[in-house]
Scaffold this motif. Structure first.
Motif, short mmCIF file in Angstrom:
data_model
loop_
_atom_site.label_atom_id
_atom_site.label_comp_id
_atom_site.label_asym_id
_atom_site.label_seq_id
_atom_site.Cartn_x
_atom_site.Cartn_y
_atom_site.Cartn_z
N LYS A 120 0.81 -1.22 0.00
CA LYS A 120 0.00 0.00 0.00
C LYS A 120 0.84 1.27 0.00
O LYS A 120 0.43 2.27 -0.57
N LYS A 180 6.63 2.43 -2.87
CA LYS A 180 6.52 2.68 -4.31
C LYS A 180 6.61 1.36 -5.10
O LYS A 180 5.83 1.13 -6.02
N ILE A 186 3.34 -0.59 -4.70
CA ILE A 186 2.26 -0.02 -5.50
C ILE A 186 2.49 -0.37 -6.97
O ILE A 186 1.56 -0.74 -7.69
N ALA A 187 3.75 -0.30 -7.39
CA ALA A 187 4.09 -0.64 -8.78
C ALA A 187 3.74 -2.10 -9.08
O ALA A 187 3.28 -2.44 -10.17
N ARG A 224 1.32 -3.78 -7.69
CA ARG A 224 -0.15 -3.86 -7.86
C ARG A 224 -0.56 -3.32 -9.23
O ARG A 224 -1.44 -3.86 -9.90
N ALA A 225 0.09 -2.23 -9.64
CA ALA A 225 -0.21 -1.65 -10.96
C ALA A 225 0.12 -2.66 -12.06
O ALA A 225 -0.67 -2.89 -12.96
N ALA A 256 1.72 -0.33 -17.03
CA ALA A 256 2.69 -0.11 -15.95
C ALA A 256 4.07 0.17 -16.54
O ALA A 256 4.77 1.10 -16.11
N ARG A 257 4.44 -0.58 -17.57
CA ARG A 257 5.74 -0.35 -18.19
C ARG A 257 5.77 1.01 -18.86
O ARG A 257 6.78 1.71 -18.84
N MET A 305 4.48 3.59 -17.84
CA MET A 305 4.72 4.59 -16.80
C MET A 305 6.19 4.65 -16.40
O MET A 305 6.57 5.47 -15.58
N ILE A 339 7.74 1.83 -15.19
CA ILE A 339 7.98 0.76 -14.21
C ILE A 339 8.71 -0.38 -14.91
O ILE A 339 8.19 -0.93 -15.90
N ARG A 340 9.90 -0.71 -14.44
CA ARG A 340 10.69 -1.72 -15.15
C ARG A 340 10.14 -3.12 -14.90
O ARG A 340 9.95 -3.54 -13.76
#
Ligand SMILES: Nc1ncnc2c1ncn2[C@@H]1O[C@H](COP(=O)(O)OP(=O)(O)OP(=O)(O)O)[C@@H](O)[C@H]1O
Ligand SMILES: [Mg+2]
Lengths: 297, 238
Positions: free
Chosen positions: A160, A163, A166-167, A169-170, A178-179, A181, A183-184
């Motif tokens: 929750k 970072k 949360i990533a 969960r995304a 997600a990628r 954004m 996010i690797r």
């Protein structure tokens, strides 16, 4: 009434262990769509670390973090070596890969360590018991319940408020976006495996604490149960995994405690029957994953 | 001047379906460029191929002179290129604030993060009001604002907007077009796909008209309206 409370404590301890294992499966499944049957071997690895630490005279307080570290590292290596090459493969490909990994590890344990069950030296304190509210509770049971609660609180906080959590969960919801954004993919997947390794490690410590032994196939049964728990809770849903784990623990303990002796040999099929019954009424599990549900509509 | 974003002979296929067939375009710093065309013309496919959401079958995409064809999608937002994808695709199980935070994933500086939040909340005050609500419980229009806001969080230099005004009330649609102009003034280069052709042509500097995955015409809005190709493109004629 006393016996009922007593068994409830047992159910919480067993259910908690199942919950941790089911969570480990769910974290990876929610992100990669992989049911990692080699999850049990992560447990076994942690179990062997405890065994060797006992033999080497390393204190339990040091042995536990070492065991957790070992299962985390093993989980990350497993992803890097075995699952990354088949990441874009079908669910079936990944599933078969996980069976292969599990079998290879089992054979390695059998050949490099021993085919037989090995004793694990545990602190005497774990087999003590304490008196609480008229109940006699084993320290190992109490430790299992406390460890489960600590892990669940930690995981909830991590998913929750961190970072990376949360990533994760995304990524579980929409990996491609997600990628997009930034996010690797590798980080999120390696993170999921590390987390599942940690959960398997804690579960292994709890499991071994109840049995004081470890064998090459140790991880198989609990992970099979955790898989059932994950389905019962709703595959891919983290809350579902916890709910499913506890429910399964309760079903098993209550059946073994309260089923008449002449019916005890049918305990397992009756337990699975109850699971199937629950699934008949809630086909997507107790707390279905929001993402999977959305895909079906 | 070297184009900021360009594509050369870009092809995108889904199995046997050829969605984009040899598209070329060049977008220069500070421009607002629109892609126009009927449903299925290949507009989203182009945008998704640029950002790596779908694989490019052949051709080349360049961003700031660098070849980004087939680059890992996660490398693009940190380098200043991002997309607000068609159909919103917000993270429904995350709060509004967490959706925005993910949009700024590459941003580690606290002050920069606060500035990014403020910019989005100033643009869409409703998102501030709903910041702790799950994104999945927002109305469609609010989700669309969140999708655009999330893309802005990474402070893009090139922003791709795929139907940003879809499902929004007329007043908010005007707001989106105002936003496009405002972003350009802030130095953002924009590539826009929109169903609202009239409004798009009002804000765009240039547009490409697509039919069946190929560019049939390009130019300034006035030239395009004059030529009549546009009507054909939307009627689906070849
Ligand atoms: N994932 C997919 N699989 C198969 N075909 C696809 C896929 N995505 C798009 N297509 C096809 O590719 C073509 C171009 O689609 P695309 O989404 O790029 O069009 P578009 O111009 O964005 O349309 P719209 O205005 O409706 O959004 C269409 O014929 C579509 O059916
Ligand atoms: Mg489209």
């Amino acid at each position: 009434m006393d016996i009922f409370l007593q068994q409830t404590v047992n159910a919480l301890a067993l259910g908690g262990t199942y919950a941790l294992l089911a969570l480990g499966l769910a974290v990876v499944f929610s992100i990669m769509g992989l049911i990692n049957f080699a999850h049990g071997e992560l447990m076994t690895i942690a179990g062997y670390v405890l065994m060797y630490c006992g033999i080497a005279g390393v204190s339990f307080v040091v042995a536990v973090p070492l065991a957790l570290m070992a299962s985390v590292i093993a989980a990350v290596l497993m992803e890097r070596i075995a699952f990354r090459p088949v990441r874009n493969g079908s669910g079936a490909t990944m599933l078969v890969t996980s069976f292969a990994v599990a079998m290879i590890l089992q054979v390695l344990f059998q050949n490099l360590i021993s085919t037989r069950s090995q004793p694990v030296l545990l602190p005497a304190m774990l087999s003590d018991s304490v008196h609480i509210a008229g109940m006699v509770i084993g320290v190992n049971k109490l430790a299992a319940i406390i460890a489960t609660v600590v892990m669940l609180v930690f995981l909830d906080w991590f998913m929750k408020h961190q970072k990376t959590g949360i990533a994760m969960r995304a990524a579980a919801e929409d990996f491609a976006v997600a990628r997009l954004m930034g996010i690797r993919a590798n980080t999120v997947i390696a993170g999921a495996f590390a987390l599942s390794g940690l959960l398997a490690g804690v579960a292994a410590v709890l499991w071994v604490s109840q049995r004081a032994s470890v064998d090459p196939l140790m991880g198989f049964m609990p992970v099979l149960k955790a898989f059932i728990a994950a389905i019962l809770g709703g595959l891919g849903s983290l809350r579902g995994a916890v709910a499913g784990g506890f429910l399964l623990g309760f079903i098993e303990i209550y059946l073994s405690a309260f089923l008449p002796p002449e019916m005890q040999e049918f305990r397992e099929p009756i337990g699975l029957g109850i699971v199937v019954l629950v699934l008949l009424f809630r086909p997507n599990g107790l707390i279905p994953s929001a993402t999977l549900k959305a895909e079906k509509v | 001047m070297q184009p900021l974003l360009s594509a050369h002979d870009l092809h995108v296929s889904y199995g046997a379906v050829k969605a984009v067939r040899g598209v070329n375009f060049e977008i220069r710093q500070g421009e607002i460029v629109a892609f126009l065309g009927a449903n299925g013309a290949g507009k989203s496919s182009i945008m998704n191929a640029i950002t790596g959401l779908v694989p490019t079958s052949s051709g080349q995409v360049k961003f700031e002179g660098r070849d980004i064809t087939g680059a890992a999608p996660e490398t693009l937002a940190p380098s200043g290129l991002t997309l607000s994808p068609e159909g919103r695709r917000v993270f429904g199980t995350l709060s509004v604030a967490d959706n925005l935070r993910m949009g700024a994933f590459a941003l580690n500086d606290k002050a920069a993060l606060e500035t990014a939040y403020k910019r989005v909340y100033d643009l869409f005050p409703i998102l501030l009001e709903r910041k702790d609500q799950y994104a999945g419980t927002l109305s469609g229009g609010q989700q669309q604002m969140l999708a655009v806001g999330r893309a802005l969080m990474s402070n893009p230099r090139v922003l791709l907007l795929d139907e940003p005004s879809l499902g929004l009330a007329p007043l908010i649609v005007d707001q989106i077009f105002d936003l496009i102009l405002k972003l350009r003034d802030q130095g953002v280069t924009l590539l826009v796909v929109e169903q609202n052709v009239a409004k798009t042509l009002q804000v765009a500097d240039r547009a490409y008209v697509l039919v069946n995955g190929a560019v049939v015409e390009q130019g300034k809005p006035a030239e395009l309206t004059a030529s009549g190709t546009m009507q054909d493109a939307y009627l689906g004629a070849n």
